[in-house]
Design a protein around this motif. Sequence first.
Motif, PDB file in Angstrom:
ATOM      1  N   LYS A 219       0.821  -1.208   0.000  1.00  0.00           N
ATOM      2  CA  LYS A 219       0.000   0.000   0.000  1.00  0.00           C
ATOM      3  C   LYS A 219       0.857   1.261   0.000  1.00  0.00           C
ATOM      4  O   LYS A 219       0.599   2.218  -0.750  1.00  0.00           O
ATOM      5  CB  LYS A 219      -0.932  -0.004   1.207  1.00  0.00           C
ATOM      6  N   GLU A 220       1.892   1.280   0.835  1.00  0.00           N
ATOM      7  CA  GLU A 220       2.751   2.462   0.926  1.00  0.00           C
ATOM      8  C   GLU A 220       3.519   2.712  -0.372  1.00  0.00           C
ATOM      9  O   GLU A 220       3.866   3.853  -0.675  1.00  0.00           O
ATOM     10  CB  GLU A 220       3.721   2.305   2.096  1.00  0.00           C
ATOM     11  N   ALA A 221       3.784   1.653  -1.130  1.00  0.00           N
ATOM     12  CA  ALA A 221       4.489   1.788  -2.399  1.00  0.00           C
ATOM     13  C   ALA A 221       3.533   2.047  -3.567  1.00  0.00           C
ATOM     14  O   ALA A 221       3.971   2.213  -4.704  1.00  0.00           O
ATOM     15  CB  ALA A 221       5.312   0.531  -2.680  1.00  0.00           C
ATOM     16  N   GLY A 222       2.228   2.046  -3.285  1.00  0.00           N
ATOM     17  CA  GLY A 222       1.248   2.233  -4.347  1.00  0.00           C
ATOM     18  C   GLY A 222       1.115   1.017  -5.240  1.00  0.00           C
ATOM     19  O   GLY A 222       0.756   1.138  -6.416  1.00  0.00           O
ATOM     20  N   LYS A 223       1.379  -0.162  -4.669  1.00  0.00           N
ATOM     21  CA  LYS A 223       1.322  -1.406  -5.439  1.00  0.00           C
ATOM     22  C   LYS A 223       0.200  -2.289  -4.886  1.00  0.00           C
ATOM     23  O   LYS A 223      -0.275  -2.105  -3.762  1.00  0.00           O
ATOM     24  CB  LYS A 223       2.655  -2.162  -5.334  1.00  0.00           C
ATOM     25  N   TRP A 224      -0.223  -3.262  -5.670  1.00  0.00           N
ATOM     26  CA  TRP A 224      -1.195  -4.235  -5.210  1.00  0.00           C
ATOM     27  C   TRP A 224      -0.460  -5.461  -4.668  1.00  0.00           C
ATOM     28  O   TRP A 224       0.738  -5.622  -4.873  1.00  0.00           O
ATOM     29  CB  TRP A 224      -2.173  -4.625  -6.321  1.00  0.00           C
ATOM     30  N   TRP A 225      -1.205  -6.321  -3.977  1.00  0.00           N
ATOM     31  CA  TRP A 225      -0.597  -7.544  -3.469  1.00  0.00           C
ATOM     32  C   TRP A 225      -1.605  -8.672  -3.500  1.00  0.00           C
ATOM     33  O   TRP A 225      -2.804  -8.452  -3.657  1.00  0.00           O
ATOM     34  CB  TRP A 225      -0.044  -7.336  -2.043  1.00  0.00           C
ATOM     35  N   GLY A 226      -1.103  -9.886  -3.358  1.00  0.00           N
ATOM     36  CA  GLY A 226      -1.974 -11.045  -3.372  1.00  0.00           C
ATOM     37  C   GLY A 226      -1.447 -12.146  -2.492  1.00  0.00           C
ATOM     38  O   GLY A 226      -0.380 -12.028  -1.877  1.00  0.00           O
ATOM     39  N   THR A 227      -2.201 -13.240  -2.423  1.00  0.00           N
ATOM     40  CA  THR A 227      -1.807 -14.370  -1.592  1.00  0.00           C
ATOM     41  C   THR A 227      -2.683 -15.576  -1.907  1.00  0.00           C
ATOM     42  O   THR A 227      -3.633 -15.493  -2.694  1.00  0.00           O
ATOM     43  CB  THR A 227      -1.922 -14.006  -0.095  1.00  0.00           C
ATOM     44  N   VAL A 228      -2.366 -16.673  -1.261  1.00  0.00           N
ATOM     45  CA  VAL A 228      -3.191 -17.878  -1.309  1.00  0.00           C
ATOM     46  C   VAL A 228      -4.262 -17.761  -0.226  1.00  0.00           C
ATOM     47  O   VAL A 228      -3.994 -17.259   0.870  1.00  0.00           O
ATOM     48  CB  VAL A 228      -2.323 -19.129  -1.063  1.00  0.00           C
ATOM     49  N   ALA A 229      -5.464 -18.202  -0.539  1.00  0.00           N
ATOM     50  CA  ALA A 229      -6.549 -18.179   0.453  1.00  0.00           C
ATOM     51  C   ALA A 229      -7.283 -19.513   0.404  1.00  0.00           C
ATOM     52  O   ALA A 229      -8.014 -19.788  -0.542  1.00  0.00           O
ATOM     53  CB  ALA A 229      -7.508 -17.028   0.169  1.00  0.00           C
ATOM     54  N   VAL A 230      -7.063 -20.340   1.414  1.00  0.00           N
ATOM     55  CA  VAL A 230      -7.678 -21.666   1.459  1.00  0.00           C
ATOM     56  C   VAL A 230      -8.984 -21.585   2.250  1.00  0.00           C
ATOM     57  O   VAL A 230      -8.976 -21.485   3.482  1.00  0.00           O
ATOM     58  CB  VAL A 230      -6.725 -22.698   2.098  1.00  0.00           C
ATOM     59  N   GLY A 231     -10.087 -21.592   1.539  1.00  0.00           N
ATOM     60  CA  GLY A 231     -11.391 -21.545   2.185  1.00  0.00           C
ATOM     61  C   GLY A 231     -11.951 -20.138   2.306  1.00  0.00           C
ATOM     62  O   GLY A 231     -11.241 -19.142   2.187  1.00  0.00           O
ATOM     63  N   GLN A 232     -13.255 -20.070   2.543  1.00  0.00           N
ATOM     64  CA  GLN A 232     -13.965 -18.800   2.570  1.00  0.00           C
ATOM     65  C   GLN A 232     -13.512 -17.893   3.707  1.00  0.00           C
ATOM     66  O   GLN A 232     -13.411 -16.679   3.546  1.00  0.00           O
ATOM     67  CB  GLN A 232     -15.467 -19.039   2.652  1.00  0.00           C
ATOM     68  N   GLU A 233     -13.243 -18.482   4.878  1.00  0.00           N
ATOM     69  CA  GLU A 233     -12.836 -17.667   6.027  1.00  0.00           C
ATOM     70  C   GLU A 233     -11.510 -16.961   5.757  1.00  0.00           C
ATOM     71  O   GLU A 233     -11.368 -15.762   6.004  1.00  0.00           O
ATOM     72  CB  GLU A 233     -12.720 -18.542   7.273  1.00  0.00           C
ATOM     73  N   MET A 234     -10.532 -17.703   5.234  1.00  0.00           N
ATOM     74  CA  MET A 234      -9.232 -17.100   4.935  1.00  0.00           C
ATOM     75  C   MET A 234      -9.345 -16.077   3.814  1.00  0.00           C
ATOM     76  O   MET A 234      -8.709 -15.025   3.839  1.00  0.00           O
ATOM     77  CB  MET A 234      -8.214 -18.180   4.560  1.00  0.00           C
ATOM     78  N   CYS A 235     -10.189 -16.380   2.834  1.00  0.00           N
ATOM     79  CA  CYS A 235     -10.384 -15.449   1.713  1.00  0.00           C
ATOM     80  C   CYS A 235     -10.967 -14.136   2.214  1.00  0.00           C
ATOM     81  O   CYS A 235     -10.517 -13.048   1.823  1.00  0.00           O
ATOM     82  CB  CYS A 235     -11.296 -16.068   0.663  1.00  0.00           C
TER      83      CYS A 235
END
Length: 267
Positions: A219-235
């Motif tokens: 966020k501070e760099a003005g960039k987006w980020w992502g990750t793995v999300a296993v299941g609805q709760e983590m997502c």
Amino acid sequence: MIPAKRPNSAMLKLKSGEMVRLFVLGNFASPRHVDFVCQSQQFDALWFDLEHFDIPTQDLAVLNLVARAYDVSTIARFKATDYQGVMRVLETGVGGIMCSMVSNAAEARQIVQWAKFHNPAPDPGEVSGARGWNGGNVDSAYGNFAAPEYLKHQNSQTMIICQIELEEAVEQAAAIAAVPGVDGLFFGPGDYSAALGVVGQLSHPRVIAATEKVAKAAKEAGKWWGTVAVGQEMCARVKAQGAQLICPGGDVRIMNLGLRELVKTFG
């Protein structure tokens, strides 16, 4: 007549703040599997895992060509250890590279240099590098795109994603995100949990805290980020933290889930 190269649809969504749904293929990466997933219209991008699986560049090019028939972006994940490896993956025509185990800004800057062409007249915001010139491969329509158009398109429409997976990388996430030419970060909770000695505990407080650090750095760099999300709760959690590029799993997971669902037939 060669059509104009179309923009990277996933990249456009990410830049506009939208979520991109990512599906990973490794064990069962085949043209038909790519076609099957793309036809479902459930995912915006495909992640081809070259780090853990042997997918030669010739095969990668074919997988990418199948995806190109749809409005689905492609990302190749691998460990970027040398120039030739980066260049050859890019020449298959993928829409982005996800570089695993990036630990610091120096590594990120080197990847950008390998991945970007030198452009003496860059567009605003375009980052130049030192990528070797070919112009006769898949990504340039086998030499049928004008050189300036090809160069600008590759520099502006090919994503460079740095994976944050180790403790050092989390501490250096802000510096990595700030490197010009790095489009986004991708936090790897599995490898990070293993580095902490709590392997597989993706909701461990220290893993969640590291996710927050990566989110803040992007966020501070003005960039987006992502990750793995296993299941609805983590997502739901990572979305609340600001993740945009989200992978719920892929070929192995749906095979396991599908088998378990199928055997319910027997009661």
